[in-house]
Design a protein around this motif. Structure first.
Motif: not given
Length: 420
Positions: A271-274, A295-302, A325-327, A404-407
């Motif tokens: 998924s990182t590839m995508l 990327c932040i929003l998707g990472t926090l949801i995941s 995908i997001f991180a 992750a949110a620090a970004q």
């Protein structure tokens, strides 16, 4: 006049056979160099169950983070040397690869965690940095308008290798042991990396020695925007690698079959590839903070919605895909930082900025090894219920999400006028 022009004509950038061959070569170098450390979670789970490594088992989490940390730390050093003395580029690529193979063979004879740390951790990291980061110099010569996309495709190589490698390594580890697994990967790397190194070539002629060393542009270091983005990147690096390193042991802790954790690692990597390609395409067209915030929003949801409740395999797999995908897209946003920096430093080079961001991520990676072990040991929620939060990894989940949110500091910097 026409003869003079033809003598100095350059092959086309952003396309053409030569550009694509270099891109494919960089893709394979990325896949082979980073795919192995990204699959370390499988090795860590295997090592932790071997009697010969019980004495200093606390060192085992540090092996993977040390590998990636040294590679990231070495990025600006290798890049600066090869940028200043272009003739060292191919030498660095080849010499680094030799060190990688030596580290794998050396680790296959290890009998203590310290020996694994020295070989699979430190030595591999040194070789990986020397082998991999000169590729950025080649990439910067061949891609301009599509640079973000090109970097995204290259970074997708690690995800591509990470799809099959954890599953393959787990099978070899369970059937034949880690010594065979390491030697098999050494031989595989030699077979696949040799043609990639052959087709890796520059677009610009290498300057003759009489012209002296080439200048490395560092004026962007005076721009607050660089330090704002870098600080967020360092903090995010503290938690970025932890899910893949701990997924196999986490799966055991919540009562899932061991293969579930390995599948989750593979899903994260692919998924990182995508995510890398999408994020790279995005920052080519929109402001970098927009891509980072997505990327932040998707990472926090995941993390908080899916990993926090991943006591069932499907939930763990959904988390793995979304996190990948997001991180996984964060690294591709580094190339997008160039646009704001060009306002004050038009001569800034993408490769130099990317390698400094890699070093920042490496700092976070090195710290995250012992820190993550301490978080797991000190987890007061262990056995307290509450889905995955009571698995013994609750603090680790919380820590990964907060880092992750620090970004978001990039977006705040833009609102404050520090980022253009």
């Amino acid at each position: 006049m026409s003869l003079h022009q033809n003598s100095f004509s350059l092959p086309p950038a952003d396309g053409g056979k030569d550009a694509w061959m270099v891109l494919v070569s960089c893709f394979f170098i990325e896949a082979l160099t980073w795919g192995f450390p990204f699959a370390y979670g499988v090795f860590q789970d295997h090592y932790s169950r071997l009697p010969e490594f019980e004495g200093n088992s606390s060192l085992l989490p540090a092996i993977g983070t040390t590998t990636t940390g040294i590679m990231y730390f070495g990025a600006p050093i290798v890049y600066s040397i090869c940028r200043r003395w272009p003739r060292f580029r191919k030498i660095s690529v080849i010499a680094g690869f030799v060190v990688i193979i030596a580290s794998l063979i050396g680790a296959s004879f290890a009998t203590t965690p310290f020996q694994l740390l020295a070989t699979q951790g430190i030595l591999y990291g040194i070789g990986g940095a020397a082998h991999y980061f000169p590729a950025f110099l080649y990439l910067d010569e061949w891609f301009f308008a599509r640079r973000g996309t090109a970097y995204g495709i290259v970074w997708a190589g690690g995800g591509a290798a990470g799809l099959a490698l954890p599953l393959t390594m787990q099978w070899i580890l369970s059937e034949y042991g880690f010594r065979t697994a390491l030697r098999v990967w050494a031989v595989t790397s030699i077979i696949l990396a040799t043609p990639a190194m052959f087709f890796l070539k520059g677009r610009l002629p290498i300057h003759h020695a009489s012209t002296g060393p080439q200048k490395v542009e560092i004026g962007f270091l005076k721009d607050p925007a660089f330090w704002i983005f870098l600080s967020g990147n360092i903090i995010q690096g503290l938690g970025y690698f932890l899910p893949t390193y701990y997924m196999p042991s986490f799966a055991r802790a919540v009562g899932l079959k061991p293969i579930a954790g390995t599948i989750a690692v593979s899903l994260t990597n692919v998924s990182t590839m995508l995510g890398s390609v999408i994020a790279g395409w995005f920052v080519d067209r929109y402001h970098v903070t927009t891509g980072v915030n997505i990327c932040i929003l998707g990472t926090l949801i995941s993390i908080f919605l899916f990993w926090g409740f991943a006591i069932y395999a499907p939930m763990l797999y959904i988390f793995a895909i979304l996190y990948g995908i997001f991180a996984g897209g964060f690294a591709s946003t580094w190339a997008g930082v160039i646009a704001p920096l060009k306002h004050k430093c038009p001569g800034v080079e993408t490769g130099m900025v990317v390698t400094l961001f890699a070093a920042g991520k490496g700092l976070g990676s090195v710290i995250s090894g012992p820190l993550s072990g301490a978080l797991v040991d000190a987890d007061g929620w262990s056995g307290g219920g509450g889905f995955a939060w009571g698995s013994g990894y609750g603090l680790l989940i919380l820590f990964t999400g907060c880092t992750a949110a620090a970004q978001i500091v990039g977006w705040f910097g833009k609102q404050a006028g520090f980022v253009k």
